[in-house]
Design an enzyme around this catalytic site. Structure first.
Site, mmCIF file in Angstrom:
data_model
loop_
_atom_site.group_PDB
_atom_site.id
_atom_site.type_symbol
_atom_site.label_atom_id
_atom_site.label_comp_id
_atom_site.label_asym_id
_atom_site.label_seq_id
_atom_site.Cartn_x
_atom_site.Cartn_y
_atom_site.Cartn_z
ATOM 1 N N LYS A 18 -4.687 -1.285 5.810
ATOM 2 C CA LYS A 18 -5.024 -2.581 6.160
ATOM 3 C C LYS A 18 -3.995 -3.489 6.259
ATOM 4 O O LYS A 18 -4.429 -4.461 7.049
ATOM 5 C CB LYS A 18 -6.162 -2.777 5.004
ATOM 6 C CG LYS A 18 -5.609 -3.047 3.949
ATOM 7 C CD LYS A 18 -6.487 -3.441 2.740
ATOM 8 C CE LYS A 18 -5.947 -2.998 1.379
ATOM 9 N NZ LYS A 18 -4.826 -3.925 0.689
ATOM 10 N N ARG A 93 -10.365 -9.407 -4.790
ATOM 11 C CA ARG A 93 -10.524 -8.005 -5.089
ATOM 12 C C ARG A 93 -11.562 -7.999 -5.768
ATOM 13 O O ARG A 93 -11.721 -6.866 -6.661
ATOM 14 C CB ARG A 93 -8.928 -7.467 -5.748
ATOM 15 C CG ARG A 93 -7.975 -7.471 -4.826
ATOM 16 C CD ARG A 93 -6.820 -6.529 -5.104
ATOM 17 N NE ARG A 93 -5.705 -6.559 -4.343
ATOM 18 C CZ ARG A 93 -5.136 -5.744 -3.837
ATOM 19 N NH1 ARG A 93 -5.464 -4.454 -3.995
ATOM 20 N NH2 ARG A 93 -4.172 -5.984 -3.138
ATOM 21 N N ARG A 127 5.856 5.640 2.470
ATOM 22 C CA ARG A 127 5.677 4.375 2.931
ATOM 23 C C ARG A 127 6.856 3.354 2.625
ATOM 24 O O ARG A 127 7.336 3.438 1.604
ATOM 25 C CB ARG A 127 4.304 3.739 2.449
ATOM 26 C CG ARG A 127 4.153 2.296 2.700
ATOM 27 C CD ARG A 127 2.765 1.898 2.659
ATOM 28 N NE ARG A 127 2.525 1.405 1.346
ATOM 29 C CZ ARG A 127 1.446 0.775 1.007
ATOM 30 N NH1 ARG A 127 0.415 0.678 2.058
ATOM 31 N NH2 ARG A 127 1.147 0.172 0.104
ATOM 32 N N ARG A 159 8.003 0.832 -2.567
ATOM 33 C CA ARG A 159 7.488 0.135 -3.654
ATOM 34 C C ARG A 159 7.558 0.528 -5.004
ATOM 35 O O ARG A 159 7.271 1.889 -5.258
ATOM 36 C CB ARG A 159 6.111 -0.278 -3.159
ATOM 37 C CG ARG A 159 6.012 -1.202 -2.310
ATOM 38 C CD ARG A 159 4.511 -1.611 -1.721
ATOM 39 N NE ARG A 159 3.482 -1.893 -2.720
ATOM 40 C CZ ARG A 159 2.309 -2.034 -2.395
ATOM 41 N NH1 ARG A 159 1.841 -2.469 -1.085
ATOM 42 N NH2 ARG A 159 1.281 -1.843 -3.442
ATOM 43 N N ARG A 170 -4.906 1.906 -8.795
ATOM 44 C CA ARG A 170 -5.223 0.980 -7.684
ATOM 45 C C ARG A 170 -6.542 1.559 -7.157
ATOM 46 O O ARG A 170 -7.327 0.554 -6.750
ATOM 47 C CB ARG A 170 -4.033 0.799 -6.886
ATOM 48 C CG ARG A 170 -2.887 0.053 -7.435
ATOM 49 C CD ARG A 170 -1.523 0.270 -6.997
ATOM 50 N NE ARG A 170 -1.436 0.129 -5.348
ATOM 51 C CZ ARG A 170 -0.660 0.910 -4.581
ATOM 52 N NH1 ARG A 170 0.392 1.577 -5.193
ATOM 53 N NH2 ARG A 170 -0.346 0.479 -3.203
HETATM 54 P P1 ADP Z 1 -2.573 -2.171 -2.358
HETATM 55 O O1 ADP Z 1 -3.941 -3.003 -1.862
HETATM 56 O O2 ADP Z 1 -2.072 -1.053 -1.565
HETATM 57 O O3 ADP Z 1 -2.827 -1.925 -3.835
HETATM 58 P P2 ADP Z 1 -0.872 -4.702 -2.611
HETATM 59 O O4 ADP Z 1 0.274 -4.667 -2.024
HETATM 60 O O5 ADP Z 1 -2.044 -5.388 -1.711
HETATM 61 O O6 ADP Z 1 -1.307 -3.090 -2.441
HETATM 62 O O7 ADP Z 1 -1.129 -5.272 -3.921
HETATM 63 C C1 ADP Z 1 -0.168 -4.639 -4.943
HETATM 64 C C2 ADP Z 1 -0.570 -5.225 -6.209
HETATM 65 O O8 ADP Z 1 -0.368 -6.582 -6.307
HETATM 66 C C3 ADP Z 1 -1.798 -4.966 -6.838
HETATM 67 O O9 ADP Z 1 -1.775 -3.363 -7.343
HETATM 68 C C4 ADP Z 1 -1.879 -5.731 -8.069
HETATM 69 O O10 ADP Z 1 -1.038 -5.484 -9.177
HETATM 70 C C5 ADP Z 1 -1.493 -7.075 -7.245
HETATM 71 N N1 ADP Z 1 -2.553 -7.817 -6.472
HETATM 72 C C6 ADP Z 1 -2.344 -7.850 -5.121
HETATM 73 N N2 ADP Z 1 -3.503 -8.711 -4.819
HETATM 74 C C7 ADP Z 1 -4.244 -9.057 -5.938
HETATM 75 C C8 ADP Z 1 -5.243 -9.866 -6.257
HETATM 76 N N3 ADP Z 1 -5.972 -10.548 -5.368
HETATM 77 N N4 ADP Z 1 -5.801 -10.092 -7.703
HETATM 78 C C9 ADP Z 1 -4.865 -9.575 -8.595
HETATM 79 N N5 ADP Z 1 -3.821 -8.780 -8.205
HETATM 80 C C10 ADP Z 1 -3.373 -8.471 -7.069
#
Ligand code: ADP
Length: 220
Positions: A18, A93, A127, A159, A170
């Site tokens: 995404k 989310r 990744r 990461r 996740r």
């Molecule tokens: P992915 O979608 O692959 O898990 P992201 O880089 O989008 O990776 O997000 C990494 C982390 O950042 C999440 O596991 C969470 O800890 C935090 N995070 C990201 N977006 C949100 C959100 N909208 N609300 C709360 N935590 C978030």
């Protein structure tokens, strides 16, 4: 697609691509790609109490508290570049975040990238990412210059939340809290929901998105 103010959300399980697709859409539509994960990782680089708190959640694969993400998104959406529209990746989310977002922004399109958890997990190993959230894969989507981002030249890193345990967490949050939001948006007539098959290689997935969005690149 209506060229005026596209306000998109992109959903998909971890590893579905995404972020990569959001980046391509952002370029075509000349709208900012707003990645909540990238915003949080940027703050993590600070030497602050907040950075430590965020790291605690990220490394466990848990959501950081809504109070913080809601504040961060409100500030970001106020910036002038969002007047043209935006694509949100990683926000909302959960229901609380979706309701918060609805107070300021009428979403026009929800893109859902579908992929099995098994396939996603395979892709997450190897990744690489830069601080601005542009992602690569050592084999499927390598950068042009080894170790550096094609877009902004920043160094690429693995990461810290790409551990088996954090990935499992996740994915579980995605299925339990984020996926149900598809129904929440389905009930809103102003939102068009577009399903995309995330299995093919990146250019083909993007072609399917283009076809379904009917993206007209102003520059071409
Ligand atoms: P992915 O979608 O692959 O898990 P992201 O880089 O989008 O990776 O997000 C990494 C982390 O950042 C999440 O596991 C969470 O800890 C935090 N995070 C990201 N977006 C949100 C959100 N909208 N609300 C709360 N935590 C978030």
């Amino acid at each position: 697609m209506k060229a005026s103010k596209p306000r998109l959300l992109i959903f998909g399980p971890q590893g579905s691509g995404k972020g990569t697709q959001a980046q391509l859409i952002s370029k075509s539509l000349h709208i900012p790609h707003i990645s909540m994960g990238a915003i949080l990782r940027k703050i993590q680089n600070d030497d602050s109490r907040l950075a430590k708190d965020i790291t605690h959640y990220l490394d466990r694969g848990e959501l950081v508290p809504d109070e913080l993400t809601n504040k961060l998104i409100a500030v970001r959406l106020e910036k002038p570049d969002c007047k043209a529209g935006f694509i949100l990746d990683g926000y909302p989310r959960n229901k609380n975040q979706a309701e918060f977002l609805s107070k300021t922004s009428q979403i026009t399109i929800l893109l859902v990238i579908n992929l099995s958890d098994e396939e996603g997990v395979k892709r997450l190993s190897d990744r690489l990412m830069c601080d601005n959230g542009h992602s690569y894969h050592l084999h499927f989507a390598p950068p042009q210059k080894n170790g550096f981002c094609d877009v902004d030249g920043l160094p690429l890193f693995r990461r810290s939340d790409e551990t088996a345990q954090a990935i499992k967490q996740r994915l579980s949050i995605y299925h339990q809290e984020t996926e149900p939001l598809i129904d929440y948006y389905r009930r809103q007539p102003a939102v068009q929901i577009i399903d995309i098959d995330g299995n093919p290689p990146i250019p083909q997935v993007y072609q399917e998105i283009e076809k379904k969005l009917v993206i007209h690149d102003k520059a071409s």
